[in-house]
Design a protein around this motif. Structure first.
Motif, PDB file in Angstrom:
ATOM      1  N   VAL A  55       0.610  -1.413   0.120  1.00  0.00           N
ATOM      2  CA  VAL A  55       0.175   0.398   0.163  1.00  0.00           C
ATOM      3  C   VAL A  55       0.871   0.947   0.087  1.00  0.00           C
ATOM      4  CG1 VAL A  55      -1.456   1.626   0.765  1.00  0.00           C
ATOM      5  CG2 VAL A  55      -2.040  -1.258   0.911  1.00  0.00           C
ATOM      6  N   LEU A  56       1.862   1.251   1.230  1.00  0.00           N
ATOM      7  CA  LEU A  56       2.518   2.326   0.988  1.00  0.00           C
ATOM      8  C   LEU A  56       3.531   2.231  -0.183  1.00  0.00           C
ATOM      9  CD1 LEU A  56       3.995   2.368   4.520  1.00  0.00           C
ATOM     10  CD2 LEU A  56       2.125   4.161   3.681  1.00  0.00           C
ATOM     11  N   ASN A  57       3.983   1.359  -0.810  1.00  0.00           N
ATOM     12  CA  ASN A  57       4.875   1.468  -2.375  1.00  0.00           C
ATOM     13  C   ASN A  57       3.757   1.880  -3.589  1.00  0.00           C
ATOM     14  OD1 ASN A  57       6.517   0.668  -4.212  1.00  0.00           O
ATOM     15  ND2 ASN A  57       6.370  -1.022  -5.207  1.00  0.00           N
ATOM     16  N   LYS A  58       2.178   2.126  -3.379  1.00  0.00           N
ATOM     17  CA  LYS A  58       1.509   2.223  -4.390  1.00  0.00           C
ATOM     18  C   LYS A  58       1.278   3.580  -4.038  1.00  0.00           C
ATOM     19  CE  LYS A  58       0.802  -1.239  -7.174  1.00  0.00           C
ATOM     20  NZ  LYS A  58       0.788  -0.913  -8.679  1.00  0.00           N
ATOM     21  N   TYR A  60       3.680   6.187  -3.052  1.00  0.00           N
ATOM     22  CA  TYR A  60       4.671   6.773  -2.932  1.00  0.00           C
ATOM     23  C   TYR A  60       4.718   6.287  -4.343  1.00  0.00           C
ATOM     24  CZ  TYR A  60       5.753   7.118   1.763  1.00  0.00           C
ATOM     25  OH  TYR A  60       5.545   7.377   3.508  1.00  0.00           O
ATOM     26  N   THR A  61       4.466   6.134  -5.507  1.00  0.00           N
ATOM     27  CA  THR A  61       4.952   6.350  -6.464  1.00  0.00           C
ATOM     28  C   THR A  61       3.003   7.077  -7.378  1.00  0.00           C
ATOM     29  OG1 THR A  61       3.375   3.600  -6.806  1.00  0.00           O
ATOM     30  CG2 THR A  61       5.484   3.547  -6.583  1.00  0.00           C
ATOM     31  N   SER A  62       2.468   6.871  -6.707  1.00  0.00           N
ATOM     32  CA  SER A  62       1.629   7.754  -7.390  1.00  0.00           C
ATOM     33  C   SER A  62       1.829   8.878  -7.390  1.00  0.00           C
ATOM     34  CB  SER A  62       0.053   7.405  -6.754  1.00  0.00           C
ATOM     35  OG  SER A  62      -0.466   7.223  -5.248  1.00  0.00           O
ATOM     36  N   LEU A  63       2.425   9.569  -6.223  1.00  0.00           N
ATOM     37  CA  LEU A  63       3.102  10.673  -5.885  1.00  0.00           C
ATOM     38  C   LEU A  63       4.170  11.045  -7.150  1.00  0.00           C
ATOM     39  CD1 LEU A  63       3.339  10.824  -1.997  1.00  0.00           C
ATOM     40  CD2 LEU A  63       1.196  11.994  -3.008  1.00  0.00           C
TER      41      LEU A  63
END
Length: 64
Positions: A55-58, A60-63
């Protein structure tokens, strides 16, 4: 010094006569139960870590 000697004597009597020690079979069953519970808890924590990491990876990559 007499109180220390009395304490040691009473402790010995309690450990040898008053304590109910488990049998070897009961001890093995308890050890297996603890091992299984530890593995289950470790797997739950591992799963939670993987989900939160995903969830955190998704996020941060969406930012980017």
């Amino acid at each position: 010094m007499a109180s220390v000697t009395e304490y040691i004597k009473e402790s010995y009597i309690e450990l040898t006569q008053k304590v109910t020690w488990p049998t070897w079979r009961e001890l093995q069953n308890s050890a297996v139960l603890v091992l299984v519970a530890a593995i289950i808890i470790a797997l739950v924590i591992f799963g939670m870590d993987q989900i939160i990491g995903f969830v955190l990876n998704k996020f941060y990559t969406s930012l980017a």
